[in-house]
Design an enzyme around this catalytic site. Sequence first.
Site, PDB file in Angstrom:
ATOM      1  N   ALA A   1      66.246  85.098  94.280  1.00  0.00           N
ATOM      2  CA  ALA A   1      65.215  86.088  94.594  1.00  0.00           C
ATOM      3  C   ALA A   1      65.062  87.039  93.406  1.00  0.00           C
ATOM      4  CB  ALA A   1      65.573  86.851  95.868  1.00  0.00           C
TER       5      ALA A   1
ATOM      6  N   GLY B   1      68.722  78.915 100.626  1.00  0.00           N
ATOM      7  CA  GLY B   1      67.373  79.464 100.687  1.00  0.00           C
ATOM      8  C   GLY B   1      67.121  80.469  99.577  1.00  0.00           C
ATOM      9  N   ILE B   2      66.118  81.367  99.811  1.00  0.00           N
ATOM     10  CA  ILE B   2      65.824  82.363  98.769  1.00  0.00           C
ATOM     11  C   ILE B   2      66.858  83.473  98.900  1.00  0.00           C
ATOM     12  CG2 ILE B   2      64.097  83.906  97.744  1.00  0.00           C
ATOM     13  CD1 ILE B   2      61.923  82.172  98.691  1.00  0.00           C
ATOM     14  N   HIS B   3      68.057  83.235  98.419  1.00  0.00           N
ATOM     15  CA  HIS B   3      69.115  84.231  98.507  1.00  0.00           C
ATOM     16  C   HIS B   3      69.039  85.180  97.317  1.00  0.00           C
ATOM     17  CE1 HIS B   3      71.919  81.768  95.871  1.00  0.00           C
ATOM     18  NE2 HIS B   3      70.921  80.960  96.130  1.00  0.00           N
ATOM     19  N   ALA B   4      69.981  86.101  97.262  1.00  0.00           N
ATOM     20  CA  ALA B   4      69.874  87.207  96.320  1.00  0.00           C
ATOM     21  C   ALA B   4      69.620  86.778  94.871  1.00  0.00           C
ATOM     22  CB  ALA B   4      71.131  88.061  96.408  1.00  0.00           C
TER      23      ALA B   4
END
Lengths: 537, 85
Positions: B19, B13-16
């Site tokens: 992001a 997903g929209i991980h670090a």
Amino acid sequence: MEERSGKKIFGGIAIGKIKLYGKAENKVVRTKIEDADAEIKRYEEAKAKAIEQLGQLYEKALVEVGEANAEIFNVHSMMLEDDDYNESVHNIISTQNVNAEYAAAVTGDNFAEVFANMEDEYFKARSADVKDITERVVTILCGGAEDSDIGDEPVIIVAEDLAPSETVQMDKSKLLAFVTRLGSANSHTAILARTMGIPALIGVDREESWNGKIGIVDGYEGKLIIDPEMPVLEAYFKKKEADDEQKQLLLTLKGKENVTKSGQKINLYANIGNPGDLASVIENDAGGIGLFRSEFLYLESEDYPTEEEQFQAYRKVVETMGGKKVIIRTLDIGADKQVDYFKLDKEDNPALGYRAIRICLTRPEIFRTQLRALFRASAYGNLAIMYPMIISVDEVRKIKEISKSVKEELLAEGVSVGEVEEGIMIETPAAALMSDELAKEVDFFSIGTNDLTQYTLAIDRQNAKLDAFYDAHHPAVLRFIQMVCDNAHKVGIWAGICGELGADLELTETFLKMGLDELSVSPGCILPVRKAVRDTQ
Amino acid sequence: MKSFNYTITDPVGIHARPAGLLVKEAKLYDASIMIAKDGKSADAKKLMALMSLGVKQGDTVTVSVEGGDEGTVAAKMEDFFKKNL
């Protein structure tokens, strides 16, 4: 003697003195200040210094643990530059007229809480990152230096939790193992432990009395033994010796060529089932991916995966592998791999049934979608396509027609397509027998020994009663392999093995003699097979 | 206002990391860029807010661009999502 169990993060055995590690906690006191603007300036200076430190940590980690793991420090820098975070600190200072340490600590707690309350394990674990960056700024504000000194002798670190910045700064030569109470399999500490190859456990409650005692960390069994009795300790010394030998051996083989003493070379590639396996492919120094089973895309989905979804997944894999070859096998659904939305009928004999290429050729819309995604991804790296369950030349021609029209369709749309090798699995006796004809149609053969053996011997490998009759080295199968290899070479294409037999060390020498060009094995088997190749005359 | 929907294909997903890249990209533009999921929304220029949406693989997010050269920015953002997420 005491024994605790925890969750295994990385295998291995460590024996040594236990060191309870806890960083000197900054005691933050709330104090009133006079000049809020000056206090904000003090915070901003500390933040700038923290970002500078993170830049240095990034550089250090880059060398020690690689870019993927070092990236966390860039993320930390960005977190520190987050508008909401900084606004909160500024607000607390100016509205309450309090010191920067306090404002940062409160802000850090609040943001960490948000992540800690999230459901997803990955995002939950980010709470530790927020605490870590806050602690860094507070330490600078308090004028303290970071204390990550773990002493002069090698130790097993037992901690409540470890921040990535702490683990990176520790002297690696003094680290035997990590044991923490908090953290997750996704935490950066876990990733670092894996990269450094030292055993690690999480979920272990620590006791103050352990400090300085002898401990054993068994990363295979998920055990921490404190103050072991003599027989246990002796047994573990033996276990560790064998384990170290194996690790050492493998380490020396990284970066080495797969070449026999007389100079014969062979490619060693990895078999994988989903992109999550890429890390171990790279870690084990595979020369490429010899079998990427595309089924995961279909099995993990509730409906047919779209072209775009597939394209992104394939692209990621070829990009991650750089210019190395990635052989992707088109879907092999059916038989033991069932997916509801394919609505396949129940069959009396699924192993001999409607599966793999047979589905693709009768339901071309599914096949075309996958081929479009594969050809699109081919522009981003070195991609090859492999078709499973082939029995005739006619099938291969039909496949080639479809793949040709897909490629032309894409080119007409102005989509770029790379050079793609197209090959087939040889896993039926029919394909093996016809391999002279098939070789003229394709770019390579990859022998699927699991199915080839089962179909050749007419033995269901799941049936334990048949074990007495089953022979993995049956001469019929070995003859087939030789025949396929010879037929490939006659027309100048390459041949490899992607079944379990490829990793059978008793056969490595035989395969080399046969002249096979490639063996594709599970990532963990690459280095042992490399050793077998290098030990061969 | 220009907006588009996108379904995340990245396994985590929209991980670090993405992001962070997304924030960097969004900051290049003057337009306001909001990412919404299940009624919650976050400013694409704010890393922590973005991560706290907890966007996972398979989630569909709505990206809305307002002000500035919103048409071009929306197209650029869509391109970014396709490439990185």
